[in-house]
Design an enzyme around this catalytic site. Structure first.
Site, short mmCIF file in Angstrom:
data_model
loop_
_atom_site.label_atom_id
_atom_site.label_comp_id
_atom_site.label_asym_id
_atom_site.label_seq_id
_atom_site.Cartn_x
_atom_site.Cartn_y
_atom_site.Cartn_z
N THR A 1 42.07 -7.80 -23.73
CA THR A 1 40.64 -7.52 -23.83
C THR A 1 39.84 -8.83 -23.84
O THR A 1 38.61 -8.80 -23.90
CB THR A 1 40.33 -6.74 -25.12
OG1 THR A 1 40.80 -7.52 -26.23
CG2 THR A 1 41.01 -5.39 -25.14
N GLN B 1 44.88 0.34 -31.85
CA GLN B 1 45.83 0.33 -30.73
C GLN B 1 46.78 1.53 -30.87
O GLN B 1 46.40 2.53 -31.45
CB GLN B 1 46.60 -1.00 -30.65
CG GLN B 1 45.75 -2.19 -30.22
CD GLN B 1 44.88 -2.78 -31.33
OE1 GLN B 1 45.39 -3.11 -32.38
NE2 GLN B 1 43.60 -2.90 -31.07
N ASP C 1 43.66 4.47 -27.71
CA ASP C 1 42.60 5.37 -27.24
C ASP C 1 42.99 6.85 -27.30
O ASP C 1 42.56 7.65 -26.48
CB ASP C 1 42.18 5.00 -25.80
CG ASP C 1 41.76 3.56 -25.69
OD1 ASP C 1 41.18 3.04 -26.66
OD2 ASP C 1 42.02 2.94 -24.64
N GLU C 2 43.79 7.19 -28.29
CA GLU C 2 44.22 8.58 -28.43
C GLU C 2 43.13 9.46 -29.04
O GLU C 2 43.25 10.68 -29.07
CB GLU C 2 45.48 8.67 -29.33
CG GLU C 2 46.72 7.98 -28.78
CD GLU C 2 46.81 6.51 -29.19
OE1 GLU C 2 45.82 5.98 -29.74
OE2 GLU C 2 47.87 5.90 -28.96
N LYS D 1 41.72 8.23 -32.17
CA LYS D 1 41.93 7.96 -33.61
C LYS D 1 40.60 7.96 -34.37
O LYS D 1 40.49 8.53 -35.45
CB LYS D 1 42.60 6.59 -33.81
CG LYS D 1 43.97 6.48 -33.16
CD LYS D 1 44.54 5.09 -33.29
CE LYS D 1 43.85 4.04 -32.46
NZ LYS D 1 43.96 4.17 -31.01
N THR E 1 49.86 -5.74 -27.73
CA THR E 1 48.89 -6.56 -28.43
C THR E 1 49.67 -7.49 -29.38
O THR E 1 50.90 -7.50 -29.39
CB THR E 1 47.85 -5.68 -29.16
OG1 THR E 1 46.79 -6.53 -29.62
CG2 THR E 1 48.44 -4.91 -30.33
N GLY F 1 38.40 -0.11 -29.88
CA GLY F 1 37.12 0.54 -29.65
C GLY F 1 37.30 1.98 -30.08
O GLY F 1 38.02 2.74 -29.43
N HIS F 2 36.70 2.34 -31.20
CA HIS F 2 36.87 3.70 -31.74
C HIS F 2 35.54 4.44 -31.65
O HIS F 2 34.52 3.98 -32.16
CB HIS F 2 37.36 3.64 -33.20
CG HIS F 2 38.73 3.02 -33.32
ND1 HIS F 2 39.40 2.90 -34.50
CD2 HIS F 2 39.56 2.51 -32.37
CE1 HIS F 2 40.57 2.33 -34.28
NE2 HIS F 2 40.69 2.08 -33.00
P1 GDP Z 1 40.52 5.52 -30.20
O1 GDP Z 1 40.54 4.10 -29.76
O2 GDP Z 1 41.88 6.08 -30.41
O3 GDP Z 1 39.61 5.78 -31.35
O4 GDP Z 1 39.91 6.34 -28.96
P2 GDP Z 1 38.63 5.93 -28.06
O5 GDP Z 1 37.41 6.21 -28.83
O6 GDP Z 1 38.80 4.59 -27.47
O7 GDP Z 1 38.81 6.93 -26.86
C1 GDP Z 1 38.80 8.31 -27.04
C2 GDP Z 1 37.67 8.91 -26.19
O8 GDP Z 1 37.82 10.31 -26.12
C3 GDP Z 1 36.29 8.68 -26.79
O9 GDP Z 1 35.36 8.63 -25.73
C4 GDP Z 1 36.07 9.95 -27.62
O10 GDP Z 1 34.69 10.27 -27.80
C5 GDP Z 1 36.75 10.98 -26.75
N1 GDP Z 1 37.36 12.10 -27.46
C6 GDP Z 1 38.01 12.12 -28.66
N2 GDP Z 1 38.55 13.34 -28.87
C7 GDP Z 1 38.24 14.09 -27.78
C8 GDP Z 1 38.54 15.42 -27.40
O11 GDP Z 1 39.23 16.17 -28.07
N3 GDP Z 1 38.07 15.83 -26.17
C9 GDP Z 1 37.32 15.03 -25.37
N4 GDP Z 1 36.91 15.51 -24.21
N5 GDP Z 1 37.02 13.77 -25.71
C10 GDP Z 1 37.49 13.31 -26.90
P1 IMO Z 2 42.17 1.15 -29.69
O1 IMO Z 2 42.24 0.83 -31.15
C1 IMO Z 2 43.81 0.53 -25.69
C2 IMO Z 2 45.49 -3.42 -24.85
C3 IMO Z 2 44.77 -4.28 -23.83
C4 IMO Z 2 45.96 -5.03 -23.24
C5 IMO Z 2 46.84 -5.27 -24.45
C6 IMO Z 2 46.68 -6.65 -25.08
O2 IMO Z 2 40.80 1.41 -29.20
O3 IMO Z 2 43.17 2.20 -29.34
P2 IMO Z 2 44.76 -7.73 -26.59
O4 IMO Z 2 43.32 -7.96 -26.31
O5 IMO Z 2 45.02 -6.85 -27.77
O6 IMO Z 2 45.58 -8.99 -26.63
O7 IMO Z 2 45.29 -6.94 -25.28
O8 IMO Z 2 46.48 -4.28 -25.41
N1 IMO Z 2 44.65 -2.94 -25.97
C7 IMO Z 2 44.22 -1.68 -26.09
N2 IMO Z 2 44.35 -0.63 -25.26
N3 IMO Z 2 43.19 0.68 -26.87
C8 IMO Z 2 43.08 -0.38 -27.73
O9 IMO Z 2 42.60 -0.23 -28.99
C9 IMO Z 2 43.56 -1.63 -27.34
N4 IMO Z 2 43.59 -2.85 -27.90
C10 IMO Z 2 44.27 -3.64 -27.07
O10 IMO Z 2 44.11 -3.49 -22.87
O11 IMO Z 2 46.66 -4.19 -22.35
MG MG Z 3 39.84 2.90 -28.21
#
Ligand code: GDP
Ligand code: IMO
Ligand code: MG
Length: 430
Positions: free
Chosen positions: A130, A224, A13-14, A16, A239, A40-41
């Site tokens: 998840t 991840q 959830d950085e 990406k 994971t 979840g991207h």
């Molecule tokens: P991913 O799994 O690495 O693609 O990240 P996620 O989408 O799960 O989580 C990132 C969250 O931060 C999402 O809700 C994005 O819309 C949001 N996001 C991404 N970049 C930024 C940013 O620079 N600032 C803010 N406030 N939100 C961001």
């Molecule tokens: P993105 O791509 C954050 C975590 C789960 C749990 C562990 C194992 O959006 O960054 P799993 O269902 O993979 O066996 O769960 O990994 N996890 C994530 N945490 N972002 C994800 O994906 C994740 N995918 C799995 O919360 O701790």
């Molecule tokens: Mg995510």
């Protein structure tokens, strides 16, 4: 520069998805190579939010072909729903736009049932997965009991093998006090999924090899993060796949010398969903503040994410493990308004200072972060379009990160929208 791998440097959830979307503007292919719909991207385009679990994040750029590699585990129902949703948005998702590896493994109903039942039974010792069946599907792949997507297109062979596999799965489900799964509830449905997906199925490795030879720009989208990697993460709170850049090769079928650059995505603070060690976690009101301001709720499960300070020991380890030579720093805007910001630059472990993450959970639980305090800034960063216009304290925060990591910053993300991004250097431009 034609092949770029993008990976998360923390626990997922950085941001990406957003960075992949921004850089896809110049890419011909975007490839997922591991994980499944545990990912979840999120993309935010013209104030509309899209969350993708399986479809690569470059899907909205018209020139780009999206690819799901052999290393991904595919829940066909989820993939088909994502395709249908995009079609409703008016996008043409045909077999020129989306390619899916015929070797990718299929998440079956019993994988999800097992994931759920095990988490339920484990109670206090649960991983916090998840519950999407990711782990059980990779288990079957390694045990050679899995179904590749291509297998769904051979009904008779599928039927025979399914009967055998299901017997064993139901034995385990009974042991876990979960409902057994009937053959009739799977067979017809999965054959239909196979028919639907057949036009998209192909030998991804050959397609990418040809694309690379022709000098096409290929972007690999990690899922991840580094510390959820099955080998190098905080095991067993990880994971079930290798999330590191090296796996882009195995998970898509390209050799290691075909990768030109690895870019690491670093969130300006740290989050994690689910259980497991987290040395810089903030458990008081400040953690709640980061969660609210950063909207830190799981994109897949909606669970609140645990929040903490940026841990540069972790990120520097990610630099080493992935050969990261470029950084995208995200969510810097979330730190606006804090008086003081902390960055972890080492750990105290049994009276000694260390700059690495130990392998054992017991040792991890004894780590005390060593922080560097930096001044905060008040300004909203969202609409700043030039690096020079960032507040001086923000620049100091960025410089401290760059100097510690010894890796240059390529992008700075200052908000969820596509436009909220300073591109200091585009890796696809020389
Ligand atoms: P991913 O799994 O690495 O693609 O990240 P996620 O989408 O799960 O989580 C990132 C969250 O931060 C999402 O809700 C994005 O819309 C949001 N996001 C991404 N970049 C930024 C940013 O620079 N600032 C803010 N406030 N939100 C961001
Ligand atoms: P993105 O791509 C954050 C975590 C789960 C749990 C562990 C194992 O959006 O960054 P799993 O269902 O993979 O066996 O769960 O990994 N996890 C994530 N945490 N972002 C994800 O994906 C994740 N995918 C799995 O919360 O701790
Ligand atoms: Mg995510």
């Amino acid at each position: 520069m034609s092949t770029l791998v993008i990976v998360g440097t923390q626990w997922g959830d950085e941001g990406k998805g957003k960075i992949v979307d921004v850089l896809t503007q110049k890419a011909d292919y975007v490839v997922r190579f591991q994980g499944g719909n545990n990912a979840g991207h999120t993309l935010v385009i013209n104030q509309k939010k899209y969350i993708f679990h399986l479809i690569p994040s470059g899907i909205f750029w018209p020139q780009t072909v999206c690819v799901i590699g052999n290393g991904v585990v595919v829940d066909p129902e989820v993939l088909i729903n994502e395709i249908e949703k995009l079609k409703k948005e008016g996008l043409k998702i045909d077999s020129d736009k989306l390619l899916v590896s015929e070797k990718a493994h299929t998440i079956m109903p019993y994988h999800k049932a097992l994931d759920l039942a095990r988490e339920k039974k484990a109670k206090k010792n649960k991983i916090g997965t998840t519950c999407r069946g990711i782990g059980p599907c990779y288990e079957d792949k390694a045990a050679r009991k899995g179904f590749r997507l291509i297998d769904l297109t051979y009904p008779e062979i599928f039927k025979e093998k399914l009967k055998i596999v299901l017997e064993e799965k139901n034995f385990i489900l009974k042991y876990l006090n979960a409902e057994i799964i009937k053959f009739e509830d799977i067979y017809e449905r999965y054959i239909k999924y196979g028919e639907y997906l057949k036009p998209y199925l192909t030998d991804v490795s050959r397609v990418l090899w040809k694309a690379k030879k022709e000098g096409m720009k290929i972007l690999f989208e990690g899922a991840q993060g580094t510390f959820l990697d099955i080998d190098h993460g905080t095991y067993p709170y990880v994971t079930s796949s290798n999330t590191l850049a090296g796996n882009a090769c195995c998970g898509a079928g390209l050799g290691p010398l075909e990768i030109d650059l690895v870019l690491g995505v670093v969130k300006a603070y740290t989050t994690r969903v689910g259980e497991g060690p987290f040395p810089t976690e903030i458990k008081d009101k400040l953690g709640d503040h980061l969660r609210t301001k950063g909207n830190e709720y799981g994109s897949t499960t909606g669970r609140p994410r645990r929040c903490g300070w940026l841990d540069l020991v972790l990120v520097k380890t990610a630099v080493r493990l992935n050969s990261i030579k470029a950084i995208a720093l995200t969510k810097l805007d979330v730190l606006s308004g804090l008086e003081k910001i902390k960055i972890c630059i080492g750990y105290e472990y049994e009276g000694k200072v260390i700059d690495y993450l130990p392998s054992s959970l017991i040792e991890m639980s004894k780590l005390k972060p060593i922080y560097k305090d930096l001044p905060g800034w008040k300004e909203d960063l969202k609409d700043i379009k030039k690096f020079e216009n960032l507040p001086k304290e923000t620049k100091l925060y960025i410089k401290t990160i760059e100097e510690y990591l010894e890796v240059p910053l390529y992008l700075i993300s200052t908000g969820p929208e596509r436009e909220n991004c300073l591109i200091l250097k585009n890796p696809f431009e020389n």
